[in-house]
Scaffold this active site. Structure first.
Site, PDB file in Angstrom:
ATOM      1  N   SER A 187      38.883  11.985  -6.707  1.00  0.00           N
ATOM      2  CA  SER A 187      37.582  12.579  -6.409  1.00  0.00           C
ATOM      3  C   SER A 187      36.453  11.563  -6.447  1.00  0.00           C
ATOM      4  CB  SER A 187      37.283  13.725  -7.390  1.00  0.00           C
ATOM      5  OG  SER A 187      38.198  14.776  -7.216  1.00  0.00           O
ATOM      6  N   HIS A 250      33.380  12.801 -10.498  1.00  0.00           N
ATOM      7  CA  HIS A 250      32.786  13.388  -9.301  1.00  0.00           C
ATOM      8  C   HIS A 250      31.329  12.948  -9.157  1.00  0.00           C
ATOM      9  CE1 HIS A 250      36.179  15.949 -10.321  1.00  0.00           C
ATOM     10  NE2 HIS A 250      36.145  16.490  -9.108  1.00  0.00           N
TER      11      HIS A 250
END
Length: 303
Positions: A187, A250
């Site tokens: 991610s 993230h």
């Protein structure tokens, strides 16, 4: 208010008409160069990619020299490697429920583990391991759908730089803000690509076809919200027999994309090393990198 709205709609219509006129001129030019033949399929693909990836002023330059050599090898290779690792662990030690981690993955030499931070490769290799089917499918779809067009335009070395910058930023941020949690998934790299592209859409919104620009922003927001929801679930609502996984990657990957990624993707027609914005972004990134290394050596609660 109504007059302003009418003016905005008129402006959008004029932009669309200009785009259609430019496209017709490009097709006529290509047809003349090919002796009156219709433009090839690869030219049509490049024209679509240019509209989604580049502001108007850079499209003609891209179309004049567009080709598929080298092909988008980097993003495809990374995706195949991640899929291969996932299949290996799924077959070697099948999981009872695909949405949670299994002990076989937690013992992997690739996963970022807070008690094995001296094995420095884990700060990068964690991107190869994923928590379940939904996790890997989400990352693969996002990085292929966005990464292949980006690599067609900017080539593999630039996309690879942004992707790996996001991966490293993700693991270092996780080691600071979630120092006792495991970390898996690509991610950080995916969000770096999305962050760089998102910033380019915002900065060049009027030039990147307003209607498509709105659609791209909405699609990006929907994908980010869905993936962040899964990440938050894995961090705060994991079952009692599971292991919580950090989601700081993230956010850090997104910031890496909005700084380094934006600079790299906005320098299509200029030399990247001659752009002062690139060196400012690199200097800021390195400062954060040095601080994170210092924190991990001397200050981390995981020591």
């Amino acid at each position: 208010m109504a007059d302003a709205h009418d003016l905005e709609l008129e402006s959008m219509n004029l932009n669309m008409e200009r785009e259609m006129k430019q496209e017709l001129e490009e097709e006529e030019k290509v047809g003349e160069n090919r002796g009156g033949k219709a433009p090839s399929k690869d030219k049509k693909v490049h024209r679509i990619v240019s509209k989604w990836m580049l502001p108007e002023k850079a499209r003609r330059s891209y179309l004049d020299r567009a080709n598929c050599f080298p092909p988008p090898v980097f993003i495809i290779s990374i995706s195949l490697a991640e899929l291969a690792v996932f299949i290996y662990y799924a077959v070697w030690k099948p999981q009872k429920q695909w949405i949670t981690l299994d002990t076989g993955i937690l013992e992997s030499p690739f996963i970022y583990s807070p008690d094995k931070r001296e094995e420095a490769w884990r700060f990068i290799s964690y991107m190869l391991v994923h928590a379940g089917v939904q996790h890997i499918l989400g990352n693969l779809v996002m990085q292929l759908v966005l990464g292949i067009p980006l690599e067609m335009v900017h080539k593999g070395h630039r996309v690879g730089l942004v992707y790996l910058a996001g991966v490293i930023a993700g693991s270092l941020a996780s080691s600071i803000f979630d120092p006792l949690k495991y970390l898996v998934g690509a991610s950080g790299g995916v969000y770096a690509l999305m962050g760089g592209y998102f910033m380019n859409v915002l900065v060049n919104f009027q030039e990147m076809i307003p209607a498509f620009g709105i659609a791209r922003l909405l699609i990006s927001i929907l994908i980010i919200a869905s993936d962040m929801g899964f990440a938050l679930y894995r961090r705060f609502f994991v079952p009692a027999n599971g292991s919580p996984v950090s989601f700081a990657a993230h956010i850090a990957g997104g910031f890496a994309g909005m700084s380094i990624g934006y600079t790299v993707f906005s320098c299509f027609d200029t030399a990247l090393l001659k752009d002062p914005r690139f060196w400012i972004a690199i200097a800021a990134y390195l400062a954060c990198f040095v601080f994170a290394v210092f924190f991990n050596i001397f200050l981390s609660p995981a020591n």
